[in-house]
Each structure stands twice: as structure tokens, then as C-alpha cells.
Design a protein around this motif. Structure first.
Motif, PDB file in Angstrom:
ATOM      1  N   GLN A 107       0.765  -1.154   0.126  1.00 42.77           N
ATOM      2  CA  GLN A 107       0.184   0.081  -0.021  1.00 42.77           C
ATOM      3  C   GLN A 107       0.767   1.374  -0.094  1.00 42.77           C
ATOM      4  O   GLN A 107       1.750   1.217   0.926  1.00 42.77           O
ATOM      5  N   LYS A 108       0.460   2.259  -0.793  1.00 42.18           N
ATOM      6  CA  LYS A 108       1.259   3.424  -0.842  1.00 42.18           C
ATOM      7  C   LYS A 108       0.799   4.449   0.299  1.00 42.18           C
ATOM      8  O   LYS A 108      -0.178   4.074   0.934  1.00 42.18           O
ATOM      9  N   GLY A 109       1.448   5.588   0.488  1.00 46.30           N
ATOM     10  CA  GLY A 109       1.082   6.523   1.631  1.00 46.30           C
ATOM     11  C   GLY A 109       1.656   6.301   2.792  1.00 46.30           C
ATOM     12  O   GLY A 109       2.689   5.281   3.164  1.00 46.30           O
ATOM     13  N   ALA A 110       0.995   6.794   4.142  1.00 43.50           N
ATOM     14  CA  ALA A 110       1.380   6.855   5.298  1.00 43.50           C
ATOM     15  C   ALA A 110       1.396   5.411   6.079  1.00 43.50           C
ATOM     16  O   ALA A 110       2.179   4.995   6.958  1.00 43.50           O
ATOM     17  N   GLU A 111       0.499   4.641   5.539  1.00 49.44           N
ATOM     18  CA  GLU A 111      -0.037   3.640   6.374  1.00 49.44           C
ATOM     19  C   GLU A 111       0.833   2.242   5.366  1.00 49.44           C
ATOM     20  O   GLU A 111       0.598   2.065   4.582  1.00 49.44           O
ATOM     21  N   LEU A 112       1.551   1.623   6.446  1.00 52.76           N
ATOM     22  CA  LEU A 112       2.317   0.369   5.803  1.00 52.76           C
ATOM     23  C   LEU A 112       1.336  -0.655   5.684  1.00 52.76           C
ATOM     24  O   LEU A 112       0.757  -1.000   6.462  1.00 52.76           O
ATOM     25  N   ARG A 113       1.307  -1.408   4.664  1.00 51.05           N
ATOM     26  CA  ARG A 113       0.645  -2.716   4.434  1.00 51.05           C
ATOM     27  C   ARG A 113       1.075  -3.323   3.534  1.00 51.05           C
ATOM     28  O   ARG A 113       1.108  -2.882   2.180  1.00 51.05           O
ATOM     29  N   GLY A 114       1.437  -4.546   3.719  1.00 43.58           N
ATOM     30  CA  GLY A 114       1.809  -5.553   2.793  1.00 43.58           C
ATOM     31  C   GLY A 114       1.422  -7.027   3.253  1.00 43.58           C
ATOM     32  O   GLY A 114       0.578  -7.226   3.145  1.00 43.58           O
ATOM     33  N   GLY A 115       2.570  -7.846   3.714  1.00 43.35           N
ATOM     34  CA  GLY A 115       2.185  -9.331   4.347  1.00 43.35           C
ATOM     35  C   GLY A 115       3.283  -9.828   5.021  1.00 43.35           C
ATOM     36  O   GLY A 115       4.651  -9.351   4.910  1.00 43.35           O
ATOM     37  N   VAL A 116       2.982 -11.011   5.690  1.00 48.48           N
ATOM     38  CA  VAL A 116       4.040 -11.586   6.522  1.00 48.48           C
ATOM     39  C   VAL A 116       5.158 -12.063   5.727  1.00 48.48           C
ATOM     40  O   VAL A 116       4.591 -12.667   4.502  1.00 48.48           O
ATOM     41  N   ASN A 135       5.606   7.363  -3.771  1.00 51.70           N
ATOM     42  CA  ASN A 135       4.603   7.551  -2.567  1.00 51.70           C
ATOM     43  C   ASN A 135       4.685   6.385  -1.952  1.00 51.70           C
ATOM     44  O   ASN A 135       3.692   5.741  -1.070  1.00 51.70           O
ATOM     45  N   PHE A 136       5.426   5.177  -1.962  1.00 55.94           N
ATOM     46  CA  PHE A 136       5.698   4.192  -1.231  1.00 55.94           C
ATOM     47  C   PHE A 136       6.777   4.570  -0.151  1.00 55.94           C
ATOM     48  O   PHE A 136       7.877   5.222  -0.435  1.00 55.94           O
ATOM     49  N   SER A 137       6.490   4.022   1.088  1.00 52.51           N
ATOM     50  CA  SER A 137       7.204   4.286   2.137  1.00 52.51           C
ATOM     51  C   SER A 137       8.734   3.604   1.938  1.00 52.51           C
ATOM     52  O   SER A 137       8.859   2.706   1.493  1.00 52.51           O
ATOM     53  N   MET A 138       9.846   4.268   2.482  1.00 48.77           N
ATOM     54  CA  MET A 138      11.177   3.825   2.250  1.00 48.77           C
ATOM     55  C   MET A 138      11.494   2.715   3.140  1.00 48.77           C
ATOM     56  O   MET A 138      12.522   2.048   3.022  1.00 48.77           O
ATOM     57  N   ALA A 139      10.346   2.544   4.123  1.00 47.30           N
ATOM     58  CA  ALA A 139      10.431   1.075   5.068  1.00 47.30           C
ATOM     59  C   ALA A 139      10.273   0.043   4.232  1.00 47.30           C
ATOM     60  O   ALA A 139      11.002  -0.977   4.501  1.00 47.30           O
ATOM     61  N   TYR A 140       9.866   0.197   3.135  1.00 44.57           N
ATOM     62  CA  TYR A 140       9.545  -1.132   2.063  1.00 44.57           C
ATOM     63  C   TYR A 140      10.851  -1.285   1.367  1.00 44.57           C
ATOM     64  O   TYR A 140      11.434  -2.665   1.161  1.00 44.57           O
ATOM     65  N   SER A 141      11.819  -0.427   1.392  1.00 42.21           N
ATOM     66  CA  SER A 141      13.171  -0.553   0.676  1.00 42.21           C
ATOM     67  C   SER A 141      14.249  -0.994   1.907  1.00 42.21           C
ATOM     68  O   SER A 141      15.390  -1.453   1.355  1.00 42.21           O
ATOM     69  N   SER A 142      13.975  -0.938   2.868  1.00 41.85           N
ATOM     70  CA  SER A 142      14.608  -1.217   3.911  1.00 41.85           C
ATOM     71  C   SER A 142      14.529  -2.361   4.636  1.00 41.85           C
ATOM     72  O   SER A 142      15.350  -2.830   5.415  1.00 41.85           O
ATOM     73  N   HIS A 143      13.697  -3.293   4.577  1.00 41.64           N
ATOM     74  CA  HIS A 143      13.371  -4.420   4.985  1.00 41.64           C
ATOM     75  C   HIS A 143      12.687  -5.288   4.286  1.00 41.64           C
ATOM     76  O   HIS A 143      11.770  -5.064   3.405  1.00 41.64           O
ATOM     77  N   ILE A 144      13.368  -6.496   4.546  1.00 42.12           N
ATOM     78  CA  ILE A 144      12.706  -7.936   3.796  1.00 42.12           C
ATOM     79  C   ILE A 144      11.960  -8.578   4.540  1.00 42.12           C
ATOM     80  O   ILE A 144      11.370  -9.671   3.925  1.00 42.12           O
ATOM     81  N   SER A 145      12.325  -8.731   5.956  1.00 42.32           N
ATOM     82  CA  SER A 145      11.626  -9.447   6.852  1.00 42.32           C
ATOM     83  C   SER A 145      10.410  -8.777   7.567  1.00 42.32           C
ATOM     84  O   SER A 145      10.674  -7.729   8.090  1.00 42.32           O
TER      85      SER A 145
END
Length: 444
Positions: free
Chosen positions: A120-129, A163-173
Motif C-alpha cells: 500500500q502507498k502512503g503513510a500506512e504500511l500494508r503488505g504481508g508476513v 509514494n511508497f514508504s522507504m520502509a519497504y526499501s529497508s526491510h525484507i523481513s
């Protein structure tokens, strides 16, 4: 039991070397009941382990190839460090993550690499385990630490132009859809976690504190186990000596951060407390994973060697550009040297595990190292296929010495999550779907 022990003297596999504020798990020893199986001497009871090693921004794809099988396998220049392991590796080409295609570059191609979830884009992180954390939930109860999540580059913050959080770029787990697993980037703290090294005693040698217990154990095990135990304690001491310097760096970083009223993680190396030389950093993290697997401290590990849009530099490779910029020239000799350097880290960890006897084989034979990137080409940001190498047969459950090409298969048959589902099933996780997959990888 073996020569110096009898059945009524059987030692428990969960025996820990104890000292003041510290405990050390043991490697496999013939004199000790195997991995908690108190009534079994069967070495096949040795555990399976999985470690995922990640390099961002693609590979030098014109040199990333392999053909043939087993000892006759030929490999491109990127992969030459793995020549000694040809019969124990699988080269897999053509798999992809559908949720990372057509969503924009970088974060949207990274944060779901191990989950297959839509981000999910924007301020709220949303992906999957992520698959490593699902594994940890199932097999982690059998170990002192469910998983080991390490990194060699600090996470970054903010938002990408997509507009994706850079948290997605920093974590694979990822623990779940909204929470990345905190990643340990400091070697000294990762080392402490291995031995439950706590409090003010951390500045004293771990081995000094367990010396008395170790001497007592030495008198109770077989002659061959005495040699194994000596070798293990020596290897821990070698790591500890290197860690001592890193611990001083960390202490200094905390002082720097206080003086500058800034978090240490936001400072540049070495002010941040991270090793100035990335070679030292990566080798230490590989050594920590090897020790964790050898002692069954954990059976699941991830190592983010560099994050997406990485700023790591490689003066020792005579490369002037930082990693991300160099990846935009991924057909040059510079990026070939970078890519080969990362494969050297895989070969280094594989060699460490191969040198650790376990039953009638080695820790590597019971493990799998899986090296991945989030895209094929950094210049083109091409995630239509991902580079993937596996080393180790996961205790005989995965045939090795193969080159597998899924490039011409239908899209449903080349999903990364099909591979993850296959691996989790072979590690005893009884699930029938994961991410975007409901079937195992054909031909795997």
C-alpha cells in the motif's frame, strides 16, 4: 553412547555452557543427545535451517548465468566464487514476484520480496508476513531464538517519489502486514544475542565466564568431541576479538549521538558505530549466522547485505560510484566486481557451514543459503525476473547441482511464492497456500 559416556551419563542436547550473565549453546556433539531427541543417536535428526541473503538493485545480468549440472556445471563471471559448491547449489532463473511488477521502481519492488503481497502507498504500511517469519512461527519454538534478522546497512526513512514508504526499501523481513522485523545492524549486539550476553558483564570475555563449565564438559565427552569443542570455542574467541573493537565503536557512537543530539543510526560510518569497512561488517554477520546455525540457536535467518537504493561504497573494488548509482551501469566491469563481491559472501558463509561437522555430514548439508536480489537489472528497474541462487540441500529434501530455468513457463508457474511454499513444506510447515501461491514450484 560413545567412548567416554554411557547411557546413564547421557548429556542433554539443551545443555548450555553457563557463566555469569551469559549462556552458550553447543554445536552437534556425538556424546550429546541429538538436537533434543533424548532417545536417539540418529544424526538424521539434525535440524534444517534457511538463511536468506539479499543484495539490492539487481545483478550484472550479462554475467549472471549457469548451464549444465553437478560437476559439469559452467557459471558466468558473477558466480565464480561458488565454483567449489557446484554440486551443492541450484541456479534458478525466471521466477518473479507479480506484486512487484508495474507498481513503480524501488520500494514497490522490495518490501514484498519474501511475501508476494501487494503493498500500500502512503503513510500506512500494508503488505504481508514474509516467509522467513512464517517459518519462524512454526519452527522457532524449537530454538532459543525464533529467527535472526541482520543487516549491514541502516534502514532509511521517508517516502520515495512513487509514494511508497522507504520502509519497504529497508526491510525484507516482516512480522505481519504492517510491521517490519527490527533489523540488527550492530555486530556486537548480534553477537550478544547469540550468548544472552547481558548487562555490565558484556565487556568481559564470554569464554572466560564459561571456562569452568566448559572444562567440566570436556571431561565428560568423547575424544573426538573434545576436539570439536576446542575448535568451536576457538572460533567463538576469534569472533569475540573482532567484536571487541566493534563494541568500542558502538560506545563511541552513542557518545557522538548525544553530543550531536541525533540518533546514532542517522550518522555516517564510522560515527554511527557500524564498521567503517563493509568487508569486516559482512564477514562478522556471516560468522554470527554460522555460529547460530551450528549451535541450533536459530534455524531461520535473513541478512540484508545492502538495502534498496543503497549508498554503500566499495573503494577496495576500485569502484567510484555508490551501489545504487553503480547499478544503473549494470553491464560494466565495475558492477560485475560488485556483484561478484556479494557472491563471495555467500561462498564464505557456505564454506563456514561446510567446515562444521554434524552427524555424518555438515551443517551446510542440513541448511540452505538463498541469495536474492529484488530485480534483474538496476538500470532498467526490471523485476520481471529475479536473480536467485541456493546453496545446500536442506537435509536432503532439495536436490542440488541443478540449473533450473522457468523463463518460458506460464506466469502462474514461475511465482516466487510457489518456491517459498515448496521450501516451507519441506521444512515441515503444513500449509497449502502462501502469498499469491496455492501450488508448489513445478520441477523443484
Amino acid at each position: 553412547m560413545h567412548d567416554q559416556t554411557t547411557s546413564d551419563q547421557r548429556l542433554s542436547r539443551r545443555l548450555l555452557l553457563q557463566g555469569t550473565g551469559v549462556s552458550m549453546a553447543l554445536p552437534w556433539l556425538e556424546s550429546v543427545a541429538v538436537w533434543g531427541e533424548e532417545d536417539s543417536d540418529d544424526a538424521s535428526a539434525c535440524p534444517q535451517r534457511l538463511a536468506i541473503m539479499f543484495m539490492a538493485n539487481g545483478v550484472a545480468y550479462n554475467h549472471w548465468w549457469a548451464k549444465g549440472n553437478d560437476a559439469e556445471m559452467e557459471m558466468g563471471d558473477c558466480l565464480t566464487p561458488l565454483e567449489p559448491f557446484k554440486q551443492k547449489l541450484n541456479f534458478i532463473k525466471g521466477l518473479y514476484n507479480p506484486a512487484a511488477v508495474g507498481v513503480g521502481i524501488h520500494p514497490g519492488q522490495t518490501g514484498n520480496l519474501l511475501s508476494g503481497a501487494k503493498l500500500q502507498k502512503g503513510a500506512e504500511l500494508r503488505g504481508g508476513v514474509s516467509m522467513d517469519q512464517l517459518l519462524a512461527k512454526h519452527v522457532g519454538a524449537e530454538t532459543l531464538q525464533p529467527s535472526l534478522v541482520l543487516g549491514c546497512e541502516q534502514p532509511t526513512t521517508g517516502y520515495h517519489e512513487t509514494n511508497f514508504s522507504m520502509a519497504y526499501s529497508s526491510h525484507i523481513s516482516w512480522h505481519d502486514a504492517t510491521s517490519p522485523v527490527p533489523m540488527e545492524t550492530y555486530p556486537a549486539l548480534a553477537f550478544d544475542s547469540l550468548f544472552e550476553n547481558r548487562g555490565a558483564m558484556r565487556n568481559r570475555s564470554v569464554l572466560d565466564r564459561v571456562r569452568e563449565h566448559a572444562a567440566s564438559l570436556q571431561r565428560r565427552v568423547s575424544h573426538s568431541d573434545q576436539a570439536k569443542l576446542d575448535e568451536y570455542l576457538t572460533s567463538v574467541r576469534e569472533i569475540e576479538k573482532r567484536i571487541e573493537r566493534m563494541r568500542r565503536l558502538s560506545d563511541k557512537a552513542a557518545e557522538n549521538a548525544r553530543n550531536k543530539s541525533q540518533a546514532a543510526a542517522k550518522l555516517s560510518r564510522p560515527d554511527s558505530g557500524l564498521p567503517e569497512d563493509i568487508r569486516d561488517h559482512m564477514r562478522l554477520m556471516c560468522d554470527i549466522i554460522a555460529t547460530a546455525f551450528q549451535t541450533d540457536k536459530t534455524r531461520v535467518a535473513t541478512l540484508l547485505l545492502c538495502r534498496d537504493i543503497s549508498g554503500l561504497i566499495y573503494p577496495f573494488l576500485d569502484v567510484r560510484l555508490a551501489h545504487h548509482l553503480a547499478s544503473h551501469r549494470d553491464t560494466t566491469d565495475d558492477y560485475l566486481r560488485i556483484c561478484r563481491y556479494y557472491i563471495e559472501q555467500v561462498a564464505y558463509l557456505a564454506g563456514k557451514l561446510e567446515a562444521m561437522p554434524e552427524g555424518d555430514s555438515t551443517v551446510l548439508d542440513h541448511s540452505m543459503l538463498m541469495f536474492m536480489s529484488n530485480m534483474w537489472s538496476g538500470k532498467n528497474h526490471d523485476s520481471s525476473k529475479v536473480p536467485l541462487i541456493q546453496v545446500g540441500g536442506l537435509a536432503g529434501t532439495v536436490p542440488t547441482g541443478r540449473t533450473l530455468d522457468y523463463s518460458d513457463r506460464p506466469d502462474d508457474e514461475r511465482k516466487l511464492c510457489n518456491l517459498y511454499l515448496s521450501l516451507m513444506n519441506r521444512m515441515g510447515v503444513p500449509i497449502t497456500e502462501f502469498g499469491d501461491s496455492t501450488e508448489q514450484l513445478a520441477g523443484f
